[in-house]
Design a protein around this motif. Structure first.
Motif, PDB file in Angstrom:
ATOM      1  N   LEU A   1      35.553  29.484  27.441  1.00  0.00           N
ATOM      2  CA  LEU A   1      36.446  29.852  28.277  1.00  0.00           C
ATOM      3  C   LEU A   1      37.871  30.109  27.834  1.00  0.00           C
ATOM      4  CD1 LEU A   1      35.500  27.764  31.197  1.00  0.00           C
ATOM      5  CD2 LEU A   1      35.191  30.043  31.400  1.00  0.00           C
ATOM      6  N   THR A   2      38.086  29.429  26.599  1.00  0.00           N
ATOM      7  CA  THR A   2      39.394  29.815  26.341  1.00  0.00           C
ATOM      8  C   THR A   2      39.451  30.886  25.530  1.00  0.00           C
ATOM      9  OG1 THR A   2      39.827  27.212  25.736  1.00  0.00           O
ATOM     10  CG2 THR A   2      40.832  28.848  24.201  1.00  0.00           C
TER      11      THR A   2
ATOM     12  N   ILE B   1      21.505  33.323  41.135  1.00  0.00           N
ATOM     13  CA  ILE B   1      21.536  34.277  41.844  1.00  0.00           C
ATOM     14  C   ILE B   1      22.559  34.209  42.963  1.00  0.00           C
ATOM     15  CG2 ILE B   1      20.290  35.713  43.546  1.00  0.00           C
ATOM     16  CD1 ILE B   1      17.908  35.320  41.925  1.00  0.00           C
ATOM     17  N   SER B   2      22.791  33.080  43.477  1.00  0.00           N
ATOM     18  CA  SER B   2      23.822  32.779  44.523  1.00  0.00           C
ATOM     19  C   SER B   2      25.090  32.753  44.033  1.00  0.00           C
ATOM     20  CB  SER B   2      23.413  31.574  45.268  1.00  0.00           C
ATOM     21  OG  SER B   2      22.366  31.604  46.072  1.00  0.00           O
ATOM     22  N   ALA B   3      25.237  32.609  42.442  1.00  0.00           N
ATOM     23  CA  ALA B   3      26.306  32.245  41.922  1.00  0.00           C
ATOM     24  C   ALA B   3      26.908  33.691  41.520  1.00  0.00           C
ATOM     25  CB  ALA B   3      26.428  31.327  40.906  1.00  0.00           C
TER      26      ALA B   3
ATOM     27  N   LEU C   1      31.836  40.896  35.310  1.00  0.00           N
ATOM     28  CA  LEU C   1      31.510  40.946  33.938  1.00  0.00           C
ATOM     29  C   LEU C   1      29.839  40.399  33.850  1.00  0.00           C
ATOM     30  CD1 LEU C   1      32.353  40.611  30.646  1.00  0.00           C
ATOM     31  CD2 LEU C   1      32.834  38.321  31.404  1.00  0.00           C
ATOM     32  N   PRO C   2      28.981  41.267  33.165  1.00  0.00           N
ATOM     33  CA  PRO C   2      27.936  40.943  32.759  1.00  0.00           C
ATOM     34  C   PRO C   2      27.644  39.394  32.421  1.00  0.00           C
ATOM     35  CG  PRO C   2      28.184  43.035  32.350  1.00  0.00           C
ATOM     36  CD  PRO C   2      29.491  42.636  32.244  1.00  0.00           C
TER      37      PRO C   2
ATOM     38  N   ARG D   1      33.028  33.578  37.169  1.00  0.00           N
ATOM     39  CA  ARG D   1      33.111  34.632  38.327  1.00  0.00           C
ATOM     40  C   ARG D   1      34.333  34.244  39.271  1.00  0.00           C
ATOM     41  NH1 ARG D   1      30.429  37.677  36.329  1.00  0.00           N
ATOM     42  NH2 ARG D   1      28.207  37.936  36.647  1.00  0.00           N
ATOM     43  N   GLU D   2      34.984  33.237  39.092  1.00  0.00           N
ATOM     44  CA  GLU D   2      36.096  32.949  39.776  1.00  0.00           C
ATOM     45  C   GLU D   2      37.481  33.911  39.172  1.00  0.00           C
ATOM     46  OE1 GLU D   2      37.350  28.923  39.339  1.00  0.00           O
ATOM     47  OE2 GLU D   2      35.877  28.054  40.433  1.00  0.00           O
TER      48      GLU D   2
END
Length: 177
Positions: free
Chosen positions: A43-44, A99-101, A81-82, A75-76
């Motif tokens: 994430l960084t 899938i829900s996310a 982004l793939p 996703r936030e």
């Protein structure tokens, strides 16, 4: 000339991460992989250089955060982004959660090298689709600006003869929208 595809790969097993990077590059020389074993470091990097990442490939089973939690975090901030969940611990429940996310694709790890050909193909498809969508969005925005600023009358009529779009000049010249 093929454009490079930059992959951010999250995998808790460093040896498997290196193996995945090597096999992906063998399957498609345009793929460049940066691997992380910790979601926080991944994430960084993503936050530091989001435009430099074309696709994320993530394992599911990790000690500090599972792949779906990582996907939700991504996703936030990056909704388009793939993101490919590439896991050996898959199940229908994990697939449904992914899938829900908002996962782009889901692929279970298998023995043998063929799975990397499949993964490389899915990465390329996801990235090319995203790039095409971005180009279509740029073109649409450009054309909207052209139409907004033109003094020519522009109207779009559907198959039934109804006007579905009219430029500002139509109202100015003809007096109706």
């Amino acid at each position: 000339m093929t454009k490079t595809i930059a992959i951010l790969h999250l995998e808790d097993d460093q040896g498997f991460a290196e193996l995945t990077a090597e096999f992906l590059h063998q399957a498609d020389e345009s793929i460049s992989v940066t691997s992380h074993t910790d979601p926080k470091s991944a994430l960084t990097q993503l936050r530091a250089e989001p435009a430099a990442i074309d696709c994320i490939v993530s394992d599911y089973d990790m000690p500090t955060m599972d792949g779906v939690e990582f996907l939700r975090t991504v996703r936030e901030e990056w909704t388009e982004l793939p993101f490919i969940l590439f896991t050996a611990k898959g199940s229908e429940k994990v697939a449904a959660e992914a899938i829900s996310a908002g996962v782009t694709d889901y692929l279970q790890k298998e023995t043998g090298n063929d799975i990397y050909e499949i993964l490389a193909h899915r990465i390329r498809n996801a990235v090319e689709s995203q790039r095409a969508q971005q180009e279509a969005d740029r073109t649409r925005r450009f054309l909207e600006k052209v139409v907004e600023r033109t003094t020519d009358m522009i109207a779009v009529v559907d198959a039934t003869g109804d006007i579905v779009f009219a430029s500002g000049s139509v109202k100015h010249v003809l007096g109706y929208t």
